[in-house]
Design an enzyme around this catalytic site. Structure first.
Site, PDB file in Angstrom:
ATOM      1  N   HIS A  45      -7.905   1.668   3.280  1.00 20.54           N
ATOM      2  CA  HIS A  45      -6.914   0.686   3.723  1.00 20.54           C
ATOM      3  C   HIS A  45      -7.141  -0.697   3.124  1.00 20.54           C
ATOM      4  CE1 HIS A  45      -7.788   3.686   6.910  1.00 20.54           C
ATOM      5  NE2 HIS A  45      -6.483   3.846   6.838  1.00 20.54           N
ATOM      6  N   GLU A  61      -4.806  -2.009   7.052  1.00 26.72           N
ATOM      7  CA  GLU A  61      -4.244  -2.391   5.759  1.00 26.72           C
ATOM      8  C   GLU A  61      -3.620  -3.783   5.825  1.00 26.72           C
ATOM      9  OE1 GLU A  61      -0.625  -1.421   2.732  1.00 26.72           O
ATOM     10  OE2 GLU A  61      -1.386   0.284   3.880  1.00 26.72           O
ATOM     11  N   SER A  66      -2.948  11.667   5.266  1.00 27.23           N
ATOM     12  CA  SER A  66      -4.390  11.725   5.528  1.00 27.23           C
ATOM     13  C   SER A  66      -4.798  13.007   6.252  1.00 27.23           C
ATOM     14  CB  SER A  66      -4.822  10.500   6.337  1.00 27.23           C
ATOM     15  OG  SER A  66      -3.994  10.332   7.481  1.00 27.23           O
TER      16      SER A  66
END
Length: 334
Positions: free
Chosen positions: A83, A135, A275
């Site tokens: 991130h 992020e 993910s």
């Protein structure tokens, strides 16, 4: 709870593409290779990617996940998550002399580079994203000030900037494409001179998985998204299917499936966030077969071939022929 007999599933339709993206592949590979080269423990700032199974798998091999660099001993090996991190974290890691490998997704790094470049030219920034997401914290943390988070159209109407003529906009890479477009349109209305990135910040994998759900949803009675609650892109997939009128649920693991979701349903759409490892998708398919689904059909879709290079020091030449991703984590291409 309704009896299983009331559930008469017939088919599972797999979205294409789904599951791991190039940035996630790379991030997991960095931790795996660092463990081989340096031995356990390897410290990772924040979850390497937002998936419970992946994190627990790496923990079992010697990765230690931390949020504060104070928890990393002197001389240790540290990996930054996919991130990205604020600039202050990089500075602190360098000051302490830690061996650092950066697993920040290159598409996130692209946003960081853009922010640094335009900041030198005197720009302020609006960042479209979700408050508290790592992020967003990493991108906003590239600057000490002059970057403002907008989460919705109302935020755009409220935000105050110093010079609208020197304003740029950047975006979290894992947002809903449609939501981001709506917010960006509001930014353009209020700040007509705003500078936009040459290419949109939302990553190719987020776009592709959302596009696949748009094709999948009308074909099925229910959509299941494999992904962890903390995964932004997985949450957006569930929301998108729901918005398109198809009941949608997100599961972190196969045991999260509820029989009552499938009463009266015949065709199940199945996708996975960027993910989420393929092993979880296969386990969910097995559970759905147990509820009667006799066939599994893969949609036609984009075949992703993107691959990002590893950081210097962890590539093939320095490591020998190491497997890129453990087979139980890697998405099936069959």
């Amino acid at each position: 709870m309704p009896a299983v007999e009331q559930v008469k599933l017939q088919e599972v339709v797999l979205a294409e593409p789904r599951g791991f993206c190039a940035g996630v592949d790379r991030a997991i590979e960095i931790v795996e290779r660092a463990l081989v080269k340096y031995g356990a423990p390897v410290y990772v700032r924040h979850e390497i990617v937002h998936n419970t199974y992946v994190v627990n798998d790496l923990k079992s091999k010697g990765a230690i996940f931390i949020e504060d660099l104070a928890d990393v001993p002197e001389g240790a090996t540290l990996v930054f998550s996919a991130h990205g991190v604020p600039k202050a974290v990089r500075v602190e890691a360098a000051r302490r002399g830690l061996t650092v490998f950066d697993a920040t997704c290159p598409l996130v790094t692209k946003v960081h580079v853009e922010v640094a470049k335009l900041h030198k030219e005197g720009y302020e920034f609006l960042m479209i994203g979700h408050k508290g997401h790592p992020e967003v914290e990493g991108t906003m943390g590239q600057l000490n000030d002059g970057i403002y988070l907008v989460e919705d159209v109302a935020d755009v109407e409220r935000v105050q900037v110093k010079n609208p003529a020197r304003l740029a906009v950047v975006t979290q890479t894992t947002l809903s494409v449609d939501d981001a477009a709506e917010i960006l349109a509001a930014v353009r209305r209020r700040f007509p001179q705003v500078r936009e990135p040459k290419q949109q910040d939302i990553c190719y994998a987020t776009q592709n998985r959302q596009d696949a759900v748009k094709v999948l949803s009308p074909q099925v009675d229910i959509v299941i998204v494999v992904g962890s609650p903390t995964s932004s892109n997985s949450n957006r997939l569930r929301e998108l299917a729901d918005r398109l009128g198809t009941p949608a649920y997100m599961v972190d693991q196969p045991d999260d499936l509820r029989t009552e979701w499938f009463v009266g349903k015949q065709r199940v759409g199945l996708t996975a966030g960027a993910s989420a490892p393929d092993i979880l998708v296969q386990q969910v398919i097995a559970r759905l077969k147990g509820l009667g689904a006799a066939s599994v059909r893969r949609m036609d879709g984009i075949q992703e071939t993107m691959r990002f290079p590893l950081p210097r020091g962890l590539g093939d030449k320095s490591m020998g022929a190491q497997p890129p991703i453990p087979s139980h984590l890697h998405p099936s291409k069959g």
